[in-house]
Structure formats: C-alpha cells, structure tokens
Design a protein around this motif. Structure first.
Motif, PDB file in Angstrom:
ATOM      1  N   SER A 156       0.867  -1.174   0.000  1.00  0.00           N
ATOM      2  CA  SER A 156       0.000   0.000   0.000  1.00  0.00           C
ATOM      3  C   SER A 156       0.904   1.224   0.000  1.00  0.00           C
ATOM      4  CB  SER A 156      -0.927   0.019   1.224  1.00  0.00           C
ATOM      5  OG  SER A 156      -0.190   0.284   2.408  1.00  0.00           O
ATOM      6  N   PHE A 157       0.357   2.360  -0.350  1.00  0.00           N
ATOM      7  CA  PHE A 157       1.139   3.591  -0.390  1.00  0.00           C
ATOM      8  C   PHE A 157       1.709   3.901   0.991  1.00  0.00           C
ATOM      9  CE2 PHE A 157       1.088   8.398  -1.306  1.00  0.00           C
ATOM     10  CZ  PHE A 157       2.311   8.335  -1.954  1.00  0.00           C
ATOM     11  N   LYS A 158       0.877   3.767   2.007  1.00  0.00           N
ATOM     12  CA  LYS A 158       1.301   4.039   3.378  1.00  0.00           C
ATOM     13  C   LYS A 158       2.379   3.063   3.823  1.00  0.00           C
ATOM     14  CE  LYS A 158      -0.588   4.650   8.048  1.00  0.00           C
ATOM     15  NZ  LYS A 158      -1.844   4.627   8.873  1.00  0.00           N
ATOM     16  N   ALA A 159       2.208   1.784   3.489  1.00  0.00           N
ATOM     17  CA  ALA A 159       3.177   0.764   3.897  1.00  0.00           C
ATOM     18  C   ALA A 159       4.529   0.988   3.232  1.00  0.00           C
ATOM     19  CB  ALA A 159       2.646  -0.624   3.555  1.00  0.00           C
ATOM     20  N   LEU A 160       4.530   1.371   1.966  1.00  0.00           N
ATOM     21  CA  LEU A 160       5.785   1.617   1.257  1.00  0.00           C
ATOM     22  C   LEU A 160       6.560   2.759   1.903  1.00  0.00           C
ATOM     23  CD1 LEU A 160       4.696   1.272  -2.492  1.00  0.00           C
ATOM     24  CD2 LEU A 160       6.108  -0.316  -1.171  1.00  0.00           C
TER      25      LEU A 160
ATOM     26  N   GLY B  44      11.257   5.629  -7.835  1.00  0.00           N
ATOM     27  CA  GLY B  44      11.976   5.759  -6.570  1.00  0.00           C
ATOM     28  C   GLY B  44      12.357   7.183  -6.238  1.00  0.00           C
ATOM     29  N   SER B  45      12.372   8.054  -7.256  1.00  0.00           N
ATOM     30  CA  SER B  45      12.727   9.456  -7.003  1.00  0.00           C
ATOM     31  C   SER B  45      11.684  10.133  -6.122  1.00  0.00           C
ATOM     32  CB  SER B  45      12.874  10.216  -8.331  1.00  0.00           C
ATOM     33  OG  SER B  45      11.634  10.269  -9.023  1.00  0.00           O
ATOM     34  N   GLY B  46      10.416   9.766  -6.313  1.00  0.00           N
ATOM     35  CA  GLY B  46       9.369  10.341  -5.478  1.00  0.00           C
ATOM     36  C   GLY B  46       9.523   9.929  -4.028  1.00  0.00           C
ATOM     37  N   PHE B  47       9.799   8.645  -3.814  1.00  0.00           N
ATOM     38  CA  PHE B  47       9.984   8.157  -2.447  1.00  0.00           C
ATOM     39  C   PHE B  47      11.246   8.743  -1.813  1.00  0.00           C
ATOM     40  CE2 PHE B  47       7.381   4.517  -4.137  1.00  0.00           C
ATOM     41  CZ  PHE B  47       6.261   4.788  -3.368  1.00  0.00           C
ATOM     42  N   ALA B  48      12.284   8.957  -2.629  1.00  0.00           N
ATOM     43  CA  ALA B  48      13.504   9.573  -2.115  1.00  0.00           C
ATOM     44  C   ALA B  48      13.221  11.001  -1.671  1.00  0.00           C
ATOM     45  CB  ALA B  48      14.596   9.552  -3.186  1.00  0.00           C
ATOM     46  N   ALA B  49      12.398  11.708  -2.451  1.00  0.00           N
ATOM     47  CA  ALA B  49      12.020  13.080  -2.082  1.00  0.00           C
ATOM     48  C   ALA B  49      11.220  13.085  -0.784  1.00  0.00           C
ATOM     49  CB  ALA B  49      11.200  13.716  -3.208  1.00  0.00           C
ATOM     50  N   LYS B  50      10.359  12.091  -0.621  1.00  0.00           N
ATOM     51  CA  LYS B  50       9.580  11.989   0.618  1.00  0.00           C
ATOM     52  C   LYS B  50      10.506  11.801   1.815  1.00  0.00           C
ATOM     53  CE  LYS B  50       6.245  11.260   3.552  1.00  0.00           C
ATOM     54  NZ  LYS B  50       5.459  12.388   4.094  1.00  0.00           N
ATOM     55  N   LEU B  51      11.474  10.893   1.702  1.00  0.00           N
ATOM     56  CA  LEU B  51      12.415  10.664   2.795  1.00  0.00           C
ATOM     57  C   LEU B  51      13.213  11.924   3.108  1.00  0.00           C
ATOM     58  CD1 LEU B  51      13.926   7.101   2.211  1.00  0.00           C
ATOM     59  CD2 LEU B  51      12.411   7.833   4.055  1.00  0.00           C
TER      60      LEU B  51
ATOM     61  N   LEU C   1      -8.824  11.268  -7.940  1.00  0.00           N
ATOM     62  CA  LEU C   1      -9.663  10.585  -6.951  1.00  0.00           C
ATOM     63  C   LEU C   1      -9.360   9.099  -6.849  1.00  0.00           C
ATOM     64  CD1 LEU C   1     -13.145  12.233  -7.697  1.00  0.00           C
ATOM     65  CD2 LEU C   1     -11.560  12.794  -5.861  1.00  0.00           C
ATOM     66  N   ILE C   2      -8.940   8.496  -7.958  1.00  0.00           N
ATOM     67  CA  ILE C   2      -8.762   7.037  -7.965  1.00  0.00           C
ATOM     68  C   ILE C   2      -7.315   6.590  -7.773  1.00  0.00           C
ATOM     69  CG2 ILE C   2     -10.775   6.735  -9.447  1.00  0.00           C
ATOM     70  CD1 ILE C   2      -8.911   6.291 -11.805  1.00  0.00           C
ATOM     71  N   MET C   3      -6.351   7.527  -7.817  1.00  0.00           N
ATOM     72  CA  MET C   3      -4.945   7.145  -7.669  1.00  0.00           C
ATOM     73  C   MET C   3      -4.626   6.772  -6.228  1.00  0.00           C
ATOM     74  SD  MET C   3      -3.084   6.888 -10.368  1.00  0.00           S
ATOM     75  CE  MET C   3      -1.416   7.052  -9.760  1.00  0.00           C
ATOM     76  N   ARG C   4      -4.268   5.511  -5.999  1.00  0.00           N
ATOM     77  CA  ARG C   4      -3.887   5.055  -4.662  1.00  0.00           C
ATOM     78  C   ARG C   4      -2.396   5.276  -4.405  1.00  0.00           C
ATOM     79  NH1 ARG C   4      -5.480  -0.748  -5.575  1.00  0.00           N
ATOM     80  NH2 ARG C   4      -4.420  -1.125  -3.594  1.00  0.00           N
ATOM     81  N   TYR C   5      -1.634   5.541  -5.473  1.00  0.00           N
ATOM     82  CA  TYR C   5      -0.199   5.798  -5.361  1.00  0.00           C
ATOM     83  C   TYR C   5       0.123   7.097  -6.117  1.00  0.00           C
ATOM     84  CZ  TYR C   5      -0.079   0.871  -3.989  1.00  0.00           C
ATOM     85  OH  TYR C   5      -0.299  -0.324  -3.353  1.00  0.00           O
ATOM     86  N   PRO C   6      -0.290   8.237  -5.588  1.00  0.00           N
ATOM     87  CA  PRO C   6      -0.114   9.501  -6.307  1.00  0.00           C
ATOM     88  C   PRO C   6       1.345   9.927  -6.470  1.00  0.00           C
ATOM     89  CG  PRO C   6      -0.885   9.895  -4.074  1.00  0.00           C
ATOM     90  CD  PRO C   6      -0.985   8.424  -4.296  1.00  0.00           C
ATOM     91  N   ILE C   7       2.187   9.565  -5.530  1.00  0.00           N
ATOM     92  CA  ILE C   7       3.620   9.943  -5.527  1.00  0.00           C
ATOM     93  C   ILE C   7       3.806  11.394  -5.959  1.00  0.00           C
ATOM     94  CG2 ILE C   7       5.942   9.240  -6.199  1.00  0.00           C
ATOM     95  CD1 ILE C   7       4.942   6.515  -6.866  1.00  0.00           C
ATOM     96  N   PRO C   8       3.373  12.337  -5.149  1.00  0.00           N
ATOM     97  CA  PRO C   8       3.464  13.768  -5.476  1.00  0.00           C
ATOM     98  C   PRO C   8       4.846  14.345  -5.167  1.00  0.00           C
ATOM     99  CG  PRO C   8       2.403  13.525  -3.360  1.00  0.00           C
ATOM    100  CD  PRO C   8       2.712  12.126  -3.843  1.00  0.00           C
ATOM    101  N   THR C   9       5.812  14.036  -5.997  1.00  0.00           N
ATOM    102  CA  THR C   9       7.191  14.485  -5.771  1.00  0.00           C
ATOM    103  C   THR C   9       7.258  15.992  -5.533  1.00  0.00           C
ATOM    104  OG1 THR C   9       7.925  12.712  -7.249  1.00  0.00           O
ATOM    105  CG2 THR C   9       9.535  14.400  -6.690  1.00  0.00           C
ATOM    106  N   TYR C  10       6.500  16.745  -6.308  1.00  0.00           N
ATOM    107  CA  TYR C  10       6.559  18.200  -6.211  1.00  0.00           C
ATOM    108  C   TYR C  10       6.130  18.704  -4.829  1.00  0.00           C
ATOM    109  CZ  TYR C  10       1.464  18.469  -6.746  1.00  0.00           C
ATOM    110  OH  TYR C  10       0.110  18.344  -6.557  1.00  0.00           O
TER     111      TYR C  10
END
Length: 289
Positions: free
Chosen positions: A119-123, A151-158, A191-200
């Motif tokens: 899930s997005f939260k779990a990742l 992975g760039s989006g998740f790296a930005a989140k971290l 509305l339907i994206m469960r993995y939006p990965i909003p890097t910006y």
C-alpha cells in the motif's frame, strides 16, 4: 427523449465501473515486480555485498543488499524504479562504490524476496524503517538519497522528513497522478490514484542540496518535468542534462557518469553574492568628466 436518458445512464454506469476497476487494478499497471526464490543467491563481480532481511512491525520482510567498501565516505540509499528486482538493479551499485560510497538497495513489498501487502502508506513506512536502520550506524550527514524514476518520489519523501547529505533524483516524476492523467485524460485520476507519488509536494520541504539528472529524449517522463521540479527549491537545486538520454539508458552515457562523480564528490561552498555580478547595473552611457 427516453432513449437519450438511457444512453446517458449507460455511459455514467460504464464510467463508474471503469473508475472502480482502475482504482482496484492500478497496481498491475504501476508495478512490474520480479519475484525471486528464497534461496536465490545474489552475485556481482568485483563487489563485496551482503544480503539483509528486515522484519517490519506488520510482519512483512524487506529484503535488500548492502554493497560495502573499505573506509567508506558515506552510504547511498538507492531507491529503484517500478520494475524487476534488485537482482538486476544491483549492477548500478558500482557507480557509487567506485567513488568510495557504500550502497544500500531494497526491494519494495512484492518485489524480489520482499513480502507483505503493498500500500502507499506501507511503502513509505518501510522506507523510513530502512532509513532509520542506516541512521543507527551512519550519521545523516554521510547519507545520500538516490531515487530513480518511481523511486525518485519516495527519495524526495524521505528527504522531506529527514536530514540527509543530499538528494539525487534520476528521471523523476513531477507527480504520478499527472503522468497517469496523460494516458487516461477523461478519468477522475486525482480521486482514484492510490499511489499519487506527489514528488513536487514533498520537494517543498527538502532542505538539503537537490541534484536532478534527466535525459532530453526521455519519452516516459518528459525532461520538462525535471525543469518544473527544479523551480520548486531553486536555491538548493541543480539540474543536470544528459543530451540524448532516454529513460532507461542514462548509465550508457559518459556525461552521466561525469555528472554523478561531480555531484557525490562535491562540497557546497557558500558564495558572497555581493562580490559577484548579481545586481550590477551595466550602463552604456558615458559619464561626463
């Protein structure tokens, strides 16, 4: 009159059915995992590598690789793209170990040997868990976050909630929601994206140096997405252009490796802008004697 009403109702019903289907089936379009047997052995020429398994609080196993060097300058947490497993991605570790940096890679849930319900939260929770494990042994000022494609989006989140040495984004998404909207423009993607990965959005809260690398011929994630991202934190960001580079072949360009070497071996120097040409008023008028 009634026929048009029936047609309209049919269209609405079909639209809703497709939207629901996309909501529940989108993982099959976003993630392209390669699963590995538990007894699969990783091997890379001329690399010292150690496999690790971390158990999360919900019982999942995050499998990864730790590429080691003698007297390391720091460690790179490498977050890969949305396909295959670290079996293939491990070959890129040499691009950092050759500069004296250790590399930690991991497979997301459902990839390689990693387990657990995705899930997005779990990742996001898993990645922070791995980052915390690295912090137990390495000061954050020696940690580099490298994110490739998804992975760039998740790296930005971290980077937005931690304090790494620097953040490197390789062919980053501006937002996965916006990318999806190009392929299904008439659907309620936001509305339907469960993995939006909003890097910006995450990039707004990053306080370390940001380096963005992108190829000019990337047909999956346009180069202009990196241009837009570079404007979010302009004072902290540098954009590197790989002329002719696509989405999956930057490692085949000499310019990419020169850029990467300059990035990870560089030291940020403060500039006294009062001593530069910024703000200087150049005039062609001559002053009378």
């Amino acid at each position: 009159m009634f026929s048009w009403v029936y047609i309209l109702l049919a269209v609405v019903v079909i639209y809703i059915i497709i939207s629901v289907a996309l909501y529940y089936l989108q993982e099959y379009f976003i993630f392209k995992p390669e699963k590995l047997d538990k007894d699969f052995e990783f091997y890379y020429n001329n690399q010292t590598v150690e496999e690790y398994n971390l158990k999360t609080r919900d019982g999942a196993i995050i499998n990864g690789l730790h590429f080691k060097v003698e007297k390391p300058k720091g460690v790179v947490l490498y977050l890969k793209g949305n396909s295959k497993s670290i079996k293939g991605w491990g070959k890129f570790a040499v691009d950092f170990t050759r500069h004296g940096y250790e590399v930690v890679m991991l497979d997301y849930r459902g990839f390689g040997k990693s387990t657990g319900r995705r899930s997005f939260k779990a990742l996001k929770r898993d990645l922070q868990f791995v980052y915390n494990k690295i912090k137990e042994k390495v000061n954050e000022k020696y940690i580099i976050l490298y994110g490739r494609s998804m992975g760039s989006g998740f790296a930005a989140k971290l980077a937005s909630i931690n304090n790494p040495k620097m953040l490197i984004l390789d062919a980053p998404y501006y937002s996965l929601t916006k990318v999806a909207a190009k392929f299904i423009p008439f659907m309620p993607v936001s509305l339907i994206m469960r993995y939006p990965i909003p890097t910006y959005k995450w990039l707004k809260y990053v306080n370390c140096p940001i380096h963005i690398i992108h190829g000019t011929h990337d047909k999956l994630i346009p180069f202009k997405s990196s241009v837009k991202l570079s404007k979010i934190r302009p004072k902290l960001t540098r954009l590197y252009t790989v002329i002719g580079g696509g989405h999956k072949n930057l490692n085949n360009f000499e310019s990419y490796h020169r850029m990467l070497g300059e990035i990870i071996n560089s030291r940020m120097k403060r500039i006294n802008f009062s001593e530069t040409s910024i703000g200087v008023n150049h005039s062609s008028k001559q002053v009378n004697a």
